[in-house]
Design a protein around this motif. Structure first.
Motif, short mmCIF file in Angstrom:
data_model
loop_
_atom_site.label_atom_id
_atom_site.label_comp_id
_atom_site.label_asym_id
_atom_site.label_seq_id
_atom_site.Cartn_x
_atom_site.Cartn_y
_atom_site.Cartn_z
N ARG A 59 -39.13 -18.67 -1.73
CA ARG A 59 -39.94 -17.47 -1.99
C ARG A 59 -41.36 -17.84 -2.41
NH1 ARG A 59 -35.53 -15.68 -5.05
NH2 ARG A 59 -36.84 -15.86 -6.91
N LEU A 60 -41.49 -18.88 -3.22
CA LEU A 60 -42.82 -19.32 -3.64
C LEU A 60 -43.64 -19.82 -2.45
CD1 LEU A 60 -41.99 -21.11 -7.01
CD2 LEU A 60 -43.35 -19.02 -6.71
N HIS A 61 -43.00 -20.56 -1.56
CA HIS A 61 -43.71 -21.04 -0.36
C HIS A 61 -44.09 -19.87 0.54
CE1 HIS A 61 -43.84 -25.41 -0.59
NE2 HIS A 61 -42.71 -25.34 -1.24
N ARG A 74 -46.11 -26.05 -9.67
CA ARG A 74 -45.42 -26.17 -10.95
C ARG A 74 -43.91 -26.24 -10.74
NH1 ARG A 74 -46.92 -21.67 -12.99
NH2 ARG A 74 -49.03 -22.40 -13.42
N ALA A 75 -43.38 -25.40 -9.88
CA ALA A 75 -41.94 -25.39 -9.62
C ALA A 75 -41.50 -26.67 -8.92
CB ALA A 75 -41.57 -24.17 -8.76
N ARG A 76 -42.36 -27.24 -8.09
CA ARG A 76 -41.99 -28.45 -7.36
C ARG A 76 -42.10 -29.71 -8.19
NH1 ARG A 76 -43.67 -28.44 -1.16
NH2 ARG A 76 -42.95 -30.55 -1.48
N ARG A 77 -42.73 -29.65 -9.38
CA ARG A 77 -42.85 -30.84 -10.23
C ARG A 77 -41.53 -31.21 -10.91
NH1 ARG A 77 -48.25 -29.17 -12.04
NH2 ARG A 77 -47.22 -27.97 -13.65
N VAL A 135 -35.85 -30.69 -8.62
CA VAL A 135 -36.35 -30.29 -7.30
C VAL A 135 -36.72 -31.51 -6.48
CG1 VAL A 135 -38.25 -29.10 -6.13
CG2 VAL A 135 -37.11 -28.02 -8.07
N ARG A 136 -37.40 -32.46 -7.09
CA ARG A 136 -37.80 -33.67 -6.37
C ARG A 136 -36.59 -34.53 -6.03
NH1 ARG A 136 -41.93 -34.73 -10.54
NH2 ARG A 136 -40.44 -36.32 -11.10
N GLY A 137 -35.69 -34.70 -7.00
CA GLY A 137 -34.54 -35.57 -6.80
C GLY A 137 -33.57 -35.07 -5.74
N LEU A 138 -33.33 -33.78 -5.72
CA LEU A 138 -32.40 -33.21 -4.73
C LEU A 138 -33.12 -32.68 -3.49
CD1 LEU A 138 -29.92 -31.35 -7.10
CD2 LEU A 138 -29.64 -33.58 -5.99
N ARG A 139 -34.43 -32.87 -3.45
CA ARG A 139 -35.25 -32.42 -2.31
C ARG A 139 -35.00 -30.95 -1.97
NH1 ARG A 139 -37.97 -35.39 0.92
NH2 ARG A 139 -37.22 -34.43 2.82
N LEU A 140 -35.03 -30.13 -3.03
CA LEU A 140 -34.78 -28.71 -2.83
C LEU A 140 -35.91 -28.01 -2.06
CD1 LEU A 140 -33.26 -27.63 -6.26
CD2 LEU A 140 -32.08 -28.17 -4.13
N ALA A 141 -37.08 -28.61 -2.03
CA ALA A 141 -38.19 -28.03 -1.27
C ALA A 141 -38.09 -28.35 0.21
CB ALA A 141 -39.52 -28.53 -1.82
N GLY A 142 -37.12 -29.17 0.57
CA GLY A 142 -36.96 -29.52 1.99
C GLY A 142 -38.16 -30.29 2.50
#
Length: 170
Positions: free
Chosen positions: A27-29, A136-139, A143-150
């Motif tokens: 949603r943020l993206h 901020r959410a991607r920091r 999120v980084r470890g599980l690559r939730l941002a794809g």
């Protein structure tokens, strides 16, 4: 049996949480993309208003030519140079429109340009806020470890001089 049920419950809750975080990032993206589209439209609207003024034969020819060149360059700019060229257009607008002695025939054009310039300022503010929230959410380590941002690219801020010209007219 109780330990197995507790483990299953923890795994289900963790799955829901991770799903919620991934959906939030999505949603943020989407918000960044939407705000960029609004900013792009506002920039194009401002450029069109400047071109209308330049074509209206209410400014001296050199000023009209300079404004038209700056608006055309900003409209045709690539992604990497657009911030600079839009800033250059803002500076040219202020230089030409904050002068005294503009003819009364320029008033409708000035209102349109001033309104669209304020729209650019608002759209840029909203876009940069959306970018800041997404970054901020991607920091987060999760999120980084599980690559939730794809594979989504990290969004960039749009920095430009967007102060509208003061024309002295309503």
């Amino acid at each position: 049996m109780g330990v197995a049920a507790a483990i299953v419950l923890v795994l289900v809750l963790a799955g829901f949480y991770l799903s919620w975080r991934a959906t939030r990032l999505d949603r943020l993206h989407h918000r960044v993309e939407t705000s960029w589209a609004a900013l792009d439209a506002a920039l194009l609207r401002r450029g069109a208003a400047v071109l209308d003024l330049a074509a209206a034969d209410v400014l001296d020819p050199d000023a009209a030519r300079d404004l038209a060149a700056a608006a055309t360059a900003a409209r045709r700019a690539g992604a990497h140079e657009r911030e600079f060229l839009e800033s250059r257009l803002s500076i040219a607008l202020r230089r030409e429109l904050e002068r005294t002695g503009l003819p009364e025939a320029a008033a409708p054009f000035l209102r349109e340009i001033t309104g669209s310039a304020k729209g650019v300022h608002l759209a840029r503010t909203f876009h940069n806020d959306a970018v800041a929230d997404t970054r901020r959410a991607r920091r987060s380590r999760l999120v980084r470890g599980l690559r939730l941002a794809g594979s989504a690219a990290l969004p960039d801020f749009f920095e430009m001089d967007d102060h509208p010209p003061r024309t002295g007219r309503p």
